[in-house]
Design a protein around this motif. Structure first.
Motif, PDB file in Angstrom:
ATOM      1  N   PHE A 149       8.689 -23.184  39.766  1.00  0.00           N
ATOM      2  CA  PHE A 149       9.879 -24.294  38.605  1.00  0.00           C
ATOM      3  C   PHE A 149       9.941 -23.134  37.939  1.00  0.00           C
ATOM      4  N   ALA A 150      10.932 -23.094  37.131  1.00  0.00           N
ATOM      5  CA  ALA A 150      11.546 -22.066  35.776  1.00  0.00           C
ATOM      6  C   ALA A 150      12.789 -23.519  35.295  1.00  0.00           C
ATOM      7  N   ARG A 151      13.330 -22.574  33.841  1.00  0.00           N
ATOM      8  CA  ARG A 151      13.675 -23.779  33.076  1.00  0.00           C
ATOM      9  C   ARG A 151      14.375 -22.441  31.945  1.00  0.00           C
ATOM     10  N   ARG A 152      15.585 -22.512  32.192  1.00  0.00           N
ATOM     11  CA  ARG A 152      15.757 -21.708  30.657  1.00  0.00           C
ATOM     12  C   ARG A 152      15.505 -22.690  29.781  1.00  0.00           C
ATOM     13  N   ALA A 153      14.940 -21.706  28.366  1.00  0.00           N
ATOM     14  CA  ALA A 153      14.336 -22.082  26.928  1.00  0.00           C
ATOM     15  C   ALA A 153      15.392 -21.289  25.662  1.00  0.00           C
ATOM     16  N   ASN A 154      16.090 -21.928  24.408  1.00  0.00           N
ATOM     17  CA  ASN A 154      16.305 -21.408  24.061  1.00  0.00           C
ATOM     18  C   ASN A 154      15.708 -21.732  22.443  1.00  0.00           C
ATOM     19  N   ASN A 155      14.769 -21.247  21.768  1.00  0.00           N
ATOM     20  CA  ASN A 155      14.261 -20.754  20.398  1.00  0.00           C
ATOM     21  C   ASN A 155      15.427 -21.573  19.612  1.00  0.00           C
ATOM     22  N   SER A 156      15.684 -22.044  18.865  1.00  0.00           N
ATOM     23  CA  SER A 156      16.773 -22.477  17.825  1.00  0.00           C
ATOM     24  C   SER A 156      16.207 -21.278  16.669  1.00  0.00           C
ATOM     25  N   LEU A 157      14.283 -21.163  16.606  1.00  0.00           N
ATOM     26  CA  LEU A 157      14.545 -20.364  15.244  1.00  0.00           C
ATOM     27  C   LEU A 157      14.281 -19.405  15.141  1.00  0.00           C
ATOM     28  N   THR A 158      14.850 -18.285  16.680  1.00  0.00           N
ATOM     29  CA  THR A 158      14.409 -17.397  16.550  1.00  0.00           C
ATOM     30  C   THR A 158      16.244 -16.432  17.137  1.00  0.00           C
TER      31      THR A 158
END
Length: 106
Positions: A84-93
């Protein structure tokens, strides 16, 4: 010419005969299927083969976007398979990572 009662009786008789033939075919198919399953089980027990479930090992990683391909190649060469893979954006950094789950057989 037949009376309506005789005609109905004849139709009922034909229906009963057809239903009996259907039931015979149905029972024959069921018996053959059951014998086939029993045969496979018997053959399996005679040959000593046991059905084994696969045991999996799992690994969870957070992989930076910039080195995703490199990490995937490395994990693959170590025998890991991507489950499984999903792209995750960290809104803080503003950092972009992939949250991935790998698996491999023990």
């Amino acid at each position: 010419m037949m009376s309506p009662q005789e005609l109905q009786s004849t139709e009922e008789s034909r229906f009963q005969k057809a239903f009996q033939r259907f039931r015979l075919v149905q029972e024959t198919v069921s018996a053959i299927s059951l014998l086939g399953i029993l045969g496979v089980l018997l053959l399996n027990s005679l040959t000593g083969q046991k059905i084994q479930r696969a045991n999996w090992e799992y690994k969870i990683e957070s992989v930076p976007d910039l080195i995703f391909e490199e990490v995937m190649d490395e994990m693959g060469s170590d025998g890991w398979e991507l489950a499984f893979a999903r792209r995750a954006n960290n809104s803080l950094t503003d950092e972009v990572n992939y949250e991935v789950i790998f698996k491999r057989k023990n």
